[in-house]
Design an enzyme around this catalytic site. Sequence first.
Site, PDB file in Angstrom:
ATOM      1  N   GLY A  10     -28.764  64.293   9.582  1.00  0.00           N
ATOM      2  CA  GLY A  10     -27.351  65.105  10.086  1.00  0.00           C
ATOM      3  C   GLY A  10     -27.307  66.292   8.962  1.00  0.00           C
ATOM      4  N   GLY A  11     -27.571  67.592   9.396  1.00  0.00           N
ATOM      5  CA  GLY A  11     -27.591  68.607   8.335  1.00  0.00           C
ATOM      6  C   GLY A  11     -26.354  69.421   8.488  1.00  0.00           C
ATOM      7  N   GLY A  15     -24.253  67.036   4.876  1.00  0.00           N
ATOM      8  CA  GLY A  15     -25.855  67.089   4.793  1.00  0.00           C
ATOM      9  C   GLY A  15     -26.227  68.102   3.906  1.00  0.00           C
ATOM     10  N   ARG A  83     -13.845  64.060  12.903  1.00  0.00           N
ATOM     11  CA  ARG A  83     -12.699  63.744  13.670  1.00  0.00           C
ATOM     12  C   ARG A  83     -12.066  65.306  13.987  1.00  0.00           C
ATOM     13  NH1 ARG A  83      -9.075  58.982  13.340  1.00  0.00           N
ATOM     14  NH2 ARG A  83     -10.885  58.027  12.042  1.00  0.00           N
ATOM     15  N   ASN A  96     -20.305  58.804  18.559  1.00  0.00           N
ATOM     16  CA  ASN A  96     -20.946  58.659  17.239  1.00  0.00           C
ATOM     17  C   ASN A  96     -21.701  57.397  17.180  1.00  0.00           C
ATOM     18  OD1 ASN A  96     -20.278  61.057  16.452  1.00  0.00           O
ATOM     19  ND2 ASN A  96     -18.959  60.207  14.917  1.00  0.00           N
ATOM     20  N   ARG A 152     -10.335  59.403  -4.778  1.00  0.00           N
ATOM     21  CA  ARG A 152      -9.076  60.182  -4.434  1.00  0.00           C
ATOM     22  C   ARG A 152      -7.879  59.601  -5.248  1.00  0.00           C
ATOM     23  NH1 ARG A 152     -10.860  60.942   1.814  1.00  0.00           N
ATOM     24  NH2 ARG A 152     -11.543  62.781   1.833  1.00  0.00           N
ATOM     25  N   HIS A 176     -12.292  51.741   6.379  1.00  0.00           N
ATOM     26  CA  HIS A 176     -12.091  53.046   5.851  1.00  0.00           C
ATOM     27  C   HIS A 176     -11.325  53.748   7.128  1.00  0.00           C
ATOM     28  CE1 HIS A 176     -12.875  57.260   4.348  1.00  0.00           C
ATOM     29  NE2 HIS A 176     -13.095  57.424   5.594  1.00  0.00           N
TER      30      HIS A 176
HETATM   31  P1  A3D Z   1     -20.821  68.137  10.755  1.00  0.00           P
HETATM   32  O1  A3D Z   1     -20.533  69.291   9.786  1.00  0.00           O
HETATM   33  O2  A3D Z   1     -20.201  68.123  12.258  1.00  0.00           O
HETATM   34  O3  A3D Z   1     -22.243  67.650  10.816  1.00  0.00           O
HETATM   35  C1  A3D Z   1     -22.958  66.685  11.758  1.00  0.00           C
HETATM   36  C2  A3D Z   1     -24.060  66.990  11.847  1.00  0.00           C
HETATM   37  O4  A3D Z   1     -24.693  65.989  12.559  1.00  0.00           O
HETATM   38  C3  A3D Z   1     -24.208  68.117  12.938  1.00  0.00           C
HETATM   39  O5  A3D Z   1     -24.978  69.205  12.411  1.00  0.00           O
HETATM   40  C4  A3D Z   1     -24.975  67.748  14.236  1.00  0.00           C
HETATM   41  O6  A3D Z   1     -25.755  68.915  14.742  1.00  0.00           O
HETATM   42  C5  A3D Z   1     -25.654  66.566  13.598  1.00  0.00           C
HETATM   43  N1  A3D Z   1     -25.980  65.611  14.754  1.00  0.00           N
HETATM   44  C6  A3D Z   1     -25.376  65.258  15.904  1.00  0.00           C
HETATM   45  N2  A3D Z   1     -26.110  64.574  16.715  1.00  0.00           N
HETATM   46  C7  A3D Z   1     -27.270  64.215  16.013  1.00  0.00           C
HETATM   47  C8  A3D Z   1     -28.228  63.257  16.140  1.00  0.00           C
HETATM   48  N3  A3D Z   1     -28.390  62.474  17.501  1.00  0.00           N
HETATM   49  N4  A3D Z   1     -29.355  63.069  15.152  1.00  0.00           N
HETATM   50  C9  A3D Z   1     -28.994  64.034  13.996  1.00  0.00           C
HETATM   51  N5  A3D Z   1     -28.073  64.747  13.697  1.00  0.00           N
HETATM   52  C10 A3D Z   1     -26.937  64.878  14.573  1.00  0.00           C
HETATM   53  O7  A3D Z   1     -20.008  67.006  10.237  1.00  0.00           O
HETATM   54  P2  A3D Z   1     -19.914  66.459   8.612  1.00  0.00           P
HETATM   55  O8  A3D Z   1     -21.007  66.700   7.987  1.00  0.00           O
HETATM   56  O9  A3D Z   1     -18.529  67.261   8.283  1.00  0.00           O
HETATM   57  O10 A3D Z   1     -19.385  64.930   8.948  1.00  0.00           O
HETATM   58  C11 A3D Z   1     -20.205  64.023   9.118  1.00  0.00           C
HETATM   59  C12 A3D Z   1     -19.770  62.772   9.630  1.00  0.00           C
HETATM   60  O11 A3D Z   1     -19.283  61.995   8.393  1.00  0.00           O
HETATM   61  C13 A3D Z   1     -18.673  62.834  10.424  1.00  0.00           C
HETATM   62  O12 A3D Z   1     -18.785  61.508  11.474  1.00  0.00           O
HETATM   63  C14 A3D Z   1     -17.403  62.521   9.879  1.00  0.00           C
HETATM   64  O13 A3D Z   1     -16.320  61.896  10.276  1.00  0.00           O
HETATM   65  C15 A3D Z   1     -17.963  61.623   8.718  1.00  0.00           C
HETATM   66  N6  A3D Z   1     -17.129  61.598   7.373  1.00  0.00           N
HETATM   67  C16 A3D Z   1     -17.089  60.389   6.575  1.00  0.00           C
HETATM   68  C17 A3D Z   1     -16.484  60.434   5.526  1.00  0.00           C
HETATM   69  C18 A3D Z   1     -16.387  58.938   4.642  1.00  0.00           C
HETATM   70  O14 A3D Z   1     -15.901  58.957   3.658  1.00  0.00           O
HETATM   71  C19 A3D Z   1     -16.891  57.919   5.374  1.00  0.00           C
HETATM   72  C20 A3D Z   1     -15.844  61.826   5.056  1.00  0.00           C
HETATM   73  C21 A3D Z   1     -16.117  62.858   5.597  1.00  0.00           C
HETATM   74  C22 A3D Z   1     -16.624  62.837   6.901  1.00  0.00           C
END
Ligand code: A3D
Length: 321
Positions: A10-11, A15, A83, A96, A152, A176
């Site tokens: 996930g970039g 990422g 989300r 997801n 936090r 969470h």
């Molecule tokens: P975002 O910037 O959308 O990055 C997600 C990446 O996943 C995108 O670049 C997509 O292209 C890529 N992706 C989609 N499908 C695939 C696949 N099959 N294989 C590989 N990569 C793929 O999101 P983000 O970086 O802001 O957040 C990522 C995740 O973390 C989300 O599910 C959020 O809800 C979660 N998150 C969790 C927390 C916790 O503290 C647990 C906090 C904030 C965000």
Amino acid sequence: MTRKKIALIGGGQIGGVLTQLIALRELGDVVLFDILEDMPQGKTLDIAEASRVDGFDSNLQGTNSYEDIKDSDIVIITAGLPRKPGMSRDDLLVTNAKIMKSVAENVKKYAPNSFVIIISNPLDAMVTLFKKVSGFSANRVMGQAGVLDSSRFSSFIAWELGVSVKDVNAMVLGGHGDTMVPLVRYANVNGMPVMELLERKYNDAAKAKEVMNAMVERTKMAGGEVVKLLKTGSAFYSPASSAIAMAEAILGDQKRVLPVCALLEGEYNVNGYYVGVPAIIGANGVEKILEITLDDEETALFTNSVNAVKSLVEDMERLGF
Ligand code: A3D
């Protein structure tokens, strides 16, 4: 000594920050995987071109091929949608879960000896699914949520009391989600109970309680507070930093005591569910879950949170995952 290899699946927002933090700290070489063509290559090139200025030698590689994560020591997973307003939990769960299933199959195939830190939401369900699909041992599969939620909570306490956050120790347990449990009774500033310091500050026990309740509620809703302000996407700097603390604990065999999403096998009277609890994190991943005494009120809140995790996992299983 060969450098450690860290794969980031996930970039997106998190990422990218993970890549930069790993480079700045020279924790190892990075392989940033995403399904979007050219994007991870562009992101790693951008960060790598600052290597002279920042002074790091880590190799950063962007890729769309899982083969490149071969034999990674650590895998951090952020693949999946964040989300969005108007999106139901089930919508996020289905999308997801599909992504996590394919990620887990590929990590199993190419990095079978890795330690895995999952960040994708809904966190507790995604960690459960990764463990199920990969078949990895429990000590090698953990979720990041508690480190951030606790950071936090600690930040809010430090700001309220006007003390260095470095002296604040406060922990959040449970799933969470909105039911997470900030532990008030254990929160302290260098050993001094936070409630006592609040009571001295306000000279009023009821007011101190009110202020603490507000900090507890803000902690539970902290992710949403950031989402609302950002308008698009969710928090990404703080989740990345939190996962890095976990990765550093593993790579440096630090034996840090961190609240992580770990598989409970009888601890806290829970069997077979991933829930946020304090654990010792070292070279063997989740080395030991630490059980602390919860009073009746804390037990009720923790049970409520565990039940929310159970129902999320049941939803996921009903959907065929
Ligand atoms: P975002 O910037 O959308 O990055 C997600 C990446 O996943 C995108 O670049 C997509 O292209 C890529 N992706 C989609 N499908 C695939 C696949 N099959 N294989 C590989 N990569 C793929 O999101 P983000 O970086 O802001 O957040 C990522 C995740 O973390 C989300 O599910 C959020 O809800 C979660 N998150 C969790 C927390 C916790 O503290 C647990 C906090 C904030 C965000």
